[in-house]
Scaffold this motif. Structure first.
Motif, PDB file in Angstrom:
ATOM      1  N   LYS A  33       0.833  -1.209   0.000  1.00  0.00           N
ATOM      2  CA  LYS A  33       0.000   0.000   0.000  1.00  0.00           C
ATOM      3  C   LYS A  33       0.864   1.254   0.000  1.00  0.00           C
ATOM      4  CE  LYS A  33      -4.076  -1.812   2.333  1.00  0.00           C
ATOM      5  NZ  LYS A  33      -4.870  -1.799   3.560  1.00  0.00           N
ATOM      6  N   LYS A  34       1.921   1.258   0.798  1.00  0.00           N
ATOM      7  CA  LYS A  34       2.819   2.414   0.835  1.00  0.00           C
ATOM      8  C   LYS A  34       3.500   2.616  -0.511  1.00  0.00           C
ATOM      9  CE  LYS A  34       3.859   2.523   5.757  1.00  0.00           C
ATOM     10  NZ  LYS A  34       4.891   2.405   6.777  1.00  0.00           N
ATOM     11  N   GLU A  35       3.928   1.498  -1.120  1.00  0.00           N
ATOM     12  CA  GLU A  35       4.560   1.605  -2.444  1.00  0.00           C
ATOM     13  C   GLU A  35       3.565   2.125  -3.485  1.00  0.00           C
ATOM     14  OE1 GLU A  35       6.199  -2.207  -3.385  1.00  0.00           O
ATOM     15  OE2 GLU A  35       7.841  -2.009  -1.950  1.00  0.00           O
ATOM     16  N   ALA A  36       2.329   1.635  -3.413  1.00  0.00           N
ATOM     17  CA  ALA A  36       1.298   2.085  -4.354  1.00  0.00           C
ATOM     18  C   ALA A  36       0.992   3.570  -4.149  1.00  0.00           C
ATOM     19  CB  ALA A  36       0.038   1.254  -4.193  1.00  0.00           C
ATOM     20  N   GLU A  37       0.929   3.998  -2.882  1.00  0.00           N
ATOM     21  CA  GLU A  37       0.694   5.411  -2.591  1.00  0.00           C
ATOM     22  C   GLU A  37       1.836   6.274  -3.119  1.00  0.00           C
ATOM     23  OE1 GLU A  37       0.117   5.729   1.600  1.00  0.00           O
ATOM     24  OE2 GLU A  37      -1.899   4.851   1.538  1.00  0.00           O
ATOM     25  N   MET A  38       3.060   5.825  -2.918  1.00  0.00           N
ATOM     26  CA  MET A  38       4.223   6.576  -3.412  1.00  0.00           C
ATOM     27  C   MET A  38       4.204   6.653  -4.940  1.00  0.00           C
ATOM     28  SD  MET A  38       5.986   7.874  -1.045  1.00  0.00           S
ATOM     29  CE  MET A  38       7.538   8.231  -1.820  1.00  0.00           C
ATOM     30  N   GLN A  39       3.862   5.552  -5.593  1.00  0.00           N
ATOM     31  CA  GLN A  39       3.799   5.529  -7.050  1.00  0.00           C
ATOM     32  C   GLN A  39       2.705   6.475  -7.542  1.00  0.00           C
ATOM     33  OE1 GLN A  39       6.046   3.913  -8.920  1.00  0.00           O
ATOM     34  NE2 GLN A  39       5.135   4.958 -10.651  1.00  0.00           N
ATOM     35  N   ALA A  40       1.579   6.481  -6.853  1.00  0.00           N
ATOM     36  CA  ALA A  40       0.489   7.383  -7.228  1.00  0.00           C
ATOM     37  C   ALA A  40       0.910   8.842  -7.070  1.00  0.00           C
ATOM     38  CB  ALA A  40      -0.754   7.096  -6.385  1.00  0.00           C
ATOM     39  N   ARG A  41       1.616   9.150  -6.006  1.00  0.00           N
ATOM     40  CA  ARG A  41       2.123  10.516  -5.807  1.00  0.00           C
ATOM     41  C   ARG A  41       3.093  10.905  -6.916  1.00  0.00           C
ATOM     42  NH1 ARG A  41       3.434   9.809   0.424  1.00  0.00           N
ATOM     43  NH2 ARG A  41       1.320   9.924   1.234  1.00  0.00           N
ATOM     44  N   LEU A  42       4.016   9.992  -7.236  1.00  0.00           N
ATOM     45  CA  LEU A  42       4.977  10.271  -8.312  1.00  0.00           C
ATOM     46  C   LEU A  42       4.266  10.477  -9.651  1.00  0.00           C
ATOM     47  CD1 LEU A  42       7.859   7.777  -7.456  1.00  0.00           C
ATOM     48  CD2 LEU A  42       7.900  10.265  -7.254  1.00  0.00           C
ATOM     49  N   ASP A  43       3.254   9.654  -9.912  1.00  0.00           N
ATOM     50  CA  ASP A  43       2.498   9.795 -11.154  1.00  0.00           C
ATOM     51  C   ASP A  43       1.776  11.141 -11.211  1.00  0.00           C
ATOM     52  OD1 ASP A  43       3.338   7.325 -12.011  1.00  0.00           O
ATOM     53  OD2 ASP A  43       1.468   6.282 -11.475  1.00  0.00           O
ATOM     54  N   SER A  44       1.179  11.550 -10.105  1.00  0.00           N
ATOM     55  CA  SER A  44       0.469  12.834 -10.100  1.00  0.00           C
ATOM     56  C   SER A  44       1.448  14.000 -10.253  1.00  0.00           C
ATOM     57  CB  SER A  44      -0.377  12.991  -8.833  1.00  0.00           C
ATOM     58  OG  SER A  44       0.450  13.083  -7.700  1.00  0.00           O
ATOM     59  N   ILE A  45       2.643  13.879  -9.684  1.00  0.00           N
ATOM     60  CA  ILE A  45       3.666  14.924  -9.841  1.00  0.00           C
ATOM     61  C   ILE A  45       4.105  14.995 -11.300  1.00  0.00           C
ATOM     62  CG2 ILE A  45       6.054  15.530  -9.284  1.00  0.00           C
ATOM     63  CD1 ILE A  45       5.478  14.482  -6.437  1.00  0.00           C
ATOM     64  N   ARG A  46       4.292  13.833 -11.942  1.00  0.00           N
ATOM     65  CA  ARG A  46       4.679  13.811 -13.357  1.00  0.00           C
ATOM     66  C   ARG A  46       3.599  14.452 -14.227  1.00  0.00           C
ATOM     67  NH1 ARG A  46       6.073   8.048 -12.671  1.00  0.00           N
ATOM     68  NH2 ARG A  46       8.188   8.078 -11.876  1.00  0.00           N
ATOM     69  N   VAL A  47       2.341  14.128 -13.953  1.00  0.00           N
ATOM     70  CA  VAL A  47       1.234  14.708 -14.720  1.00  0.00           C
ATOM     71  C   VAL A  47       1.188  16.221 -14.528  1.00  0.00           C
ATOM     72  CG1 VAL A  47      -1.284  14.816 -14.892  1.00  0.00           C
ATOM     73  CG2 VAL A  47      -0.147  12.601 -14.795  1.00  0.00           C
ATOM     74  N   ALA A  48       1.353  16.666 -13.299  1.00  0.00           N
ATOM     75  CA  ALA A  48       1.335  18.108 -13.026  1.00  0.00           C
ATOM     76  C   ALA A  48       2.485  18.807 -13.747  1.00  0.00           C
ATOM     77  CB  ALA A  48       1.410  18.367 -11.526  1.00  0.00           C
ATOM     78  N   ASP A  49       3.671  18.196 -13.738  1.00  0.00           N
ATOM     79  CA  ASP A  49       4.811  18.782 -14.452  1.00  0.00           C
ATOM     80  C   ASP A  49       4.546  18.837 -15.949  1.00  0.00           C
ATOM     81  OD1 ASP A  49       6.257  19.236 -12.167  1.00  0.00           O
ATOM     82  OD2 ASP A  49       7.511  17.432 -12.359  1.00  0.00           O
TER      83      ASP A  49
END
Length: 157
Positions: A33-49
Motif C-alpha cells: 500500500k505504501k509503495e502504491a501510494e508513493m507511485q500514485a504521488r509520483l504519477d500525479s507529480i509527473r502529470v502536473a509537471d
C-alpha cells in the motif's frame, strides 16, 4: 529452550509458509500500500509537471503570436505614414468601376492602388503617394498638366 522454540517454529511452519498468511496479518499489505501510494504521488507529480510544461509552451506560442501581430501593425502604421499624401485620379461608389479605372492607369505605367477608408463608401484610385507635402504638391501640378486635370491630393491622417 532453543530446541523447544525450533520445534514450535517447525510445527507452525506449514501454517505460516504461504504469503496469504502474511497478507492476512497485514505485514505484506502495508508495504504494498505504501509503495502504491508513493507511485500514485509520483504519477500525479509527473502529470502536473507535464501540464505545466504544456501550459508554458502554449503561453510562449501566444506571446510569439502577439509579438508578430504587434510588429505587423507597427509596419502597417509606418507604411501608412509614408503614404500620407495620395494623388487621387478617381473616386467611385462602385468598387468594380474603381478597379477598371485603376487598370487603365496601370496600363499607363502607374502603380495604382484602391484606397477604401473605414466608414466611407468611396473607393479612391491612388496613382501615387508621397511622404511629404511639397513633393505631392509638385507632382499634382504635373498631373494637372499632363495626366488628369481632375486629380487631387488626399491627406491621410
Amino acid at each position: 529452550m532453543r530446541a523447544l522454540m525450533i520445534i514450535i517454529c517447525l510445527s507452525l511452519l506449514p501454517f505460516m509458509s504461504s504469503c496469504n498468511f502474511l497478507r492476512e496479518k497485514g505485514i505484506i499489505g502495508r508495504k504494498q500500500k505504501k509503495e502504491a501510494e508513493m507511485q500514485a504521488r509520483l504519477d500525479s507529480i509527473r502529470v502536473a509537471d507535464s501540464l505545466r510544461n504544456v501550459e508554458s509552451r502554449l503561453r510562449a506560442l501566444e506571446e510569439a503570436r502577439l509579438d508578430s501581430l504587434r510588429k505587423v501593425e507597427e509596419e502597417r502604421a509606418l507604411l501608412l505614414s509614408a503614404r500620407k499624401y495620395n494623388i487621387i485620379v478617381g473616386s467611385f461608389l462602385t468598387p468594380a468601376f474603381a478597379e477598371s479605372y485603376a487598370e487603365e492607369y496601370r496600363e499607363l505605367g502607374y502603380n495604382t492602388e484602391i484606397l477604401n477608408e473605414e466608414g466611407s463608401p468611396w473607393s479612391l484610385v491612388v496613382a501615387e503617394y508621397h511622404e511629404r507635402y511639397p513633393a505631392a504638391a509638385r507632382r499634382i501640378i504635373q498631373f494637372h498638366d499632363t495626366v488628369n486635370i481632375d486629380a487631387w491630393i488626399y491627406v491621410r491622417e
